[in-house]
Motif scaffolding. Structure first.
Motif, short mmCIF file in Angstrom:
data_model
loop_
_atom_site.label_atom_id
_atom_site.label_comp_id
_atom_site.label_asym_id
_atom_site.label_seq_id
_atom_site.Cartn_x
_atom_site.Cartn_y
_atom_site.Cartn_z
N ILE A 23 81.83 125.28 14.58
CA ILE A 23 81.46 126.65 14.23
C ILE A 23 80.66 127.30 15.35
CG2 ILE A 23 80.04 128.01 12.66
CD1 ILE A 23 80.83 126.01 10.44
N GLY A 24 79.77 126.55 15.98
CA GLY A 24 78.97 127.12 17.07
C GLY A 24 79.83 127.58 18.22
N ARG A 25 80.77 126.74 18.63
CA ARG A 25 81.65 127.11 19.74
C ARG A 25 82.48 128.34 19.39
NH1 ARG A 25 85.42 122.77 22.68
NH2 ARG A 25 83.47 122.52 23.86
N GLU A 26 83.06 128.35 18.22
CA GLU A 26 83.92 129.48 17.85
C GLU A 26 83.12 130.77 17.73
OE1 GLU A 26 87.10 129.64 17.92
OE2 GLU A 26 87.32 127.50 18.33
N THR A 27 81.87 130.66 17.29
CA THR A 27 81.04 131.86 17.19
C THR A 27 80.65 132.36 18.58
OG1 THR A 27 80.21 131.12 15.04
CG2 THR A 27 78.96 132.85 16.17
N PRO A 192 78.79 127.83 4.78
CA PRO A 192 80.18 127.39 4.87
C PRO A 192 80.49 126.29 3.86
CG PRO A 192 79.09 127.36 7.02
CD PRO A 192 78.03 127.49 5.98
N GLY A 193 81.76 126.29 3.42
CA GLY A 193 82.26 125.16 2.65
C GLY A 193 82.76 124.09 3.59
N TYR A 194 83.85 123.44 3.21
CA TYR A 194 84.43 122.42 4.08
C TYR A 194 85.22 123.11 5.19
CZ TYR A 194 83.33 118.83 0.59
OH TYR A 194 82.68 117.97 -0.27
N ILE A 195 84.73 122.97 6.41
CA ILE A 195 85.34 123.63 7.56
C ILE A 195 85.92 122.57 8.48
CG2 ILE A 195 84.98 125.27 9.43
CD1 ILE A 195 84.45 126.41 6.63
N ASP A 196 87.10 122.81 9.00
CA ASP A 196 87.83 121.82 9.80
C ASP A 196 87.25 121.76 11.21
OD1 ASP A 196 89.65 119.95 10.54
OD2 ASP A 196 91.43 121.20 10.29
N THR A 197 86.23 120.94 11.37
CA THR A 197 85.50 120.79 12.63
C THR A 197 85.34 119.30 12.96
OG1 THR A 197 83.35 120.66 11.54
CG2 THR A 197 84.17 122.87 12.12
N GLY A 221 92.90 125.45 -1.51
CA GLY A 221 93.91 124.48 -1.13
C GLY A 221 93.93 124.09 0.33
N ARG A 222 92.87 124.37 1.03
CA ARG A 222 92.77 124.00 2.45
C ARG A 222 91.32 124.02 2.87
NH1 ARG A 222 91.43 128.37 5.72
NH2 ARG A 222 91.89 130.45 4.90
N MET A 223 91.03 123.43 4.04
CA MET A 223 89.70 123.58 4.62
C MET A 223 89.62 124.93 5.33
SD MET A 223 88.37 119.93 6.10
CE MET A 223 89.88 119.21 6.71
N GLY A 224 88.42 125.40 5.51
CA GLY A 224 88.24 126.64 6.25
C GLY A 224 88.38 126.41 7.75
N LYS A 225 88.55 127.49 8.47
CA LYS A 225 88.63 127.45 9.93
C LYS A 225 87.30 127.91 10.51
CE LYS A 225 93.49 128.87 9.65
NZ LYS A 225 94.46 129.94 9.99
N PRO A 226 86.85 127.27 11.59
CA PRO A 226 85.58 127.71 12.18
C PRO A 226 85.61 129.19 12.58
CG PRO A 226 86.71 126.11 13.61
CD PRO A 226 87.41 126.10 12.29
N ALA A 248 72.42 135.14 1.60
CA ALA A 248 73.09 133.87 1.89
C ALA A 248 74.57 134.06 1.58
CB ALA A 248 72.51 132.74 1.05
N MET A 249 75.37 134.28 2.62
CA MET A 249 76.79 134.59 2.46
C MET A 249 77.59 133.31 2.31
SD MET A 249 79.36 136.68 5.02
CE MET A 249 78.63 138.30 4.67
N VAL A 250 78.18 133.12 1.16
CA VAL A 250 78.97 131.92 0.88
C VAL A 250 80.40 132.14 1.33
CG1 VAL A 250 79.74 130.31 -0.89
CG2 VAL A 250 77.49 131.37 -1.09
N ILE A 251 80.88 131.22 2.17
CA ILE A 251 82.25 131.30 2.71
C ILE A 251 82.87 129.91 2.53
CG2 ILE A 251 83.68 132.03 4.68
CD1 ILE A 251 80.95 133.11 5.87
N ASP A 252 83.42 129.68 1.33
CA ASP A 252 83.76 128.28 1.00
C ASP A 252 85.07 128.11 0.24
OD1 ASP A 252 83.15 129.23 -1.53
OD2 ASP A 252 81.74 127.63 -2.00
N GLY A 253 85.95 129.12 0.30
CA GLY A 253 87.24 128.97 -0.37
C GLY A 253 87.16 128.82 -1.87
N GLY A 254 86.02 129.19 -2.46
CA GLY A 254 85.86 129.11 -3.91
C GLY A 254 85.25 127.81 -4.39
N GLN A 255 84.84 126.95 -3.48
CA GLN A 255 84.35 125.62 -3.85
C GLN A 255 83.16 125.65 -4.79
OE1 GLN A 255 82.99 123.40 -0.48
NE2 GLN A 255 82.71 121.50 -1.60
#
Length: 258
Positions: A23-27, A192-197, A221-226, A248-255
């Motif tokens: 996430i740090g790199r992508e940001t 973040p929820g489960y992010i593919d990192t 149905g998937r992990m999040g992207k950074p 606190a912004m939740v970004i977690d695919g509904g988890q």
């Protein structure tokens, strides 16, 4: 790309911790695409340099600084290099963090593991803000985003330290946001929820079975992207989000949706 919302990013400088991967790199890359000058801060010098090369390859400006967020002297030195290189600080993304190594029930949890996670994931955010805020005030304001987690709004069985740290980041964010809202620093958190990192790869054991178990917990149905977290962070630093304070912004695919 946010297309430099309302001119928010012209001539601005961002300090990103945990910038060597995920996430740090992508940001860091997302900030650079908006024309922001980026300081990539991480304990991993190699990963940090790779992030800077990626930014430069897309035409951006960046420097890499080694920084252990548990050490005030490291943070002060990294921010000193920020000012030396770019003359100012406008945005900070306090994202450096670690995952639990040895999940265990609370009464059986290792004190060393507790201290390690709290030190990096919570105390590190506090130390970064302590040294970032005076520099941002010198510019008349700016924005800070801290990385919490879905574990910051729900309990995670077997992870008392991580859960406590991420809840703590939200509380710390809210307190700091109130301290400096009137001085034009808007401070928020992302969860973040489960992010593919790479961190998630370690968490799942890097196996198909581990990934499948994680994905099964995501209603989407998937992990999040950074990149999806990066877009939210950059938006929270834009003028378009200037009325967002202590959120606190939740970004977690509904988890964590109840």
């Amino acid at each position: 790309m946010l297309s430099n919302l309302n001119g928010s990013f012209t001539g601005k400088v961002a300090f990103v911790t945990g910038a060597a991967s995920g996430i740090g790199r992508e940001t860091a890359l997302a900030f650079a695409r908006e024309g922001v000058k980026v300081v990539a801060a991480d304990i991993s010098e190699q990963g940090n340099q790779e992030t800077v090369h990626l930014i430069e390859n897309q035409g951006g400006q960046a420097i890499a600084v080694k920084c252990d967020v548990t050490r005030s002297e490291d943070i002060r030195a990294a921010l000193g290099k920020t000012i030396e290189a770019f003359g100012r600080l406008d945005f900070a993304f306090n994202n450096a963090g670690i995952e639990p190594r040895n999940p265990a029930p609370t009464a059986e949890y290792e004190e060393e593991e507790w201290n390690r996670i709290i030190d990096i994931n919570l105390r590190g955010v506090f130390l970064c803000m302590k040294h970032e805020i005076p520099l941002i005030l010198e510019q008349g304001g700016g924005a800070i985003v801290n990385t919490s987690s879905g574990a910051g709004i729900i309990g995670i069985k077997g992870s008392p330290a991580y859960t406590a740290a991420k809840h703590g980041v939200i509380g710390l964010t809210k307190a700091a946001a109130l301290d400096y809202a009137a001085q034009n620093i808007h401070i928020n958190a992302v969860c973040p929820g489960y992010i593919d990192t790479p961190m998630m790869g370690r968490f799942t054991g890097g196996t198909d079975e581990g990934r499948s178990q994680v994905i099964a917990e995501e209603p989407i149905g998937r992990m999040g992207k950074p990149e999806e977290i990066a877009a939210a962070v950059v938006w929270l630093c834009s003028d378009a989000a200037a009325f967002m304070v202590g959120h606190a912004m939740v970004i977690d695919g509904g988890q964590t949706v109840q």
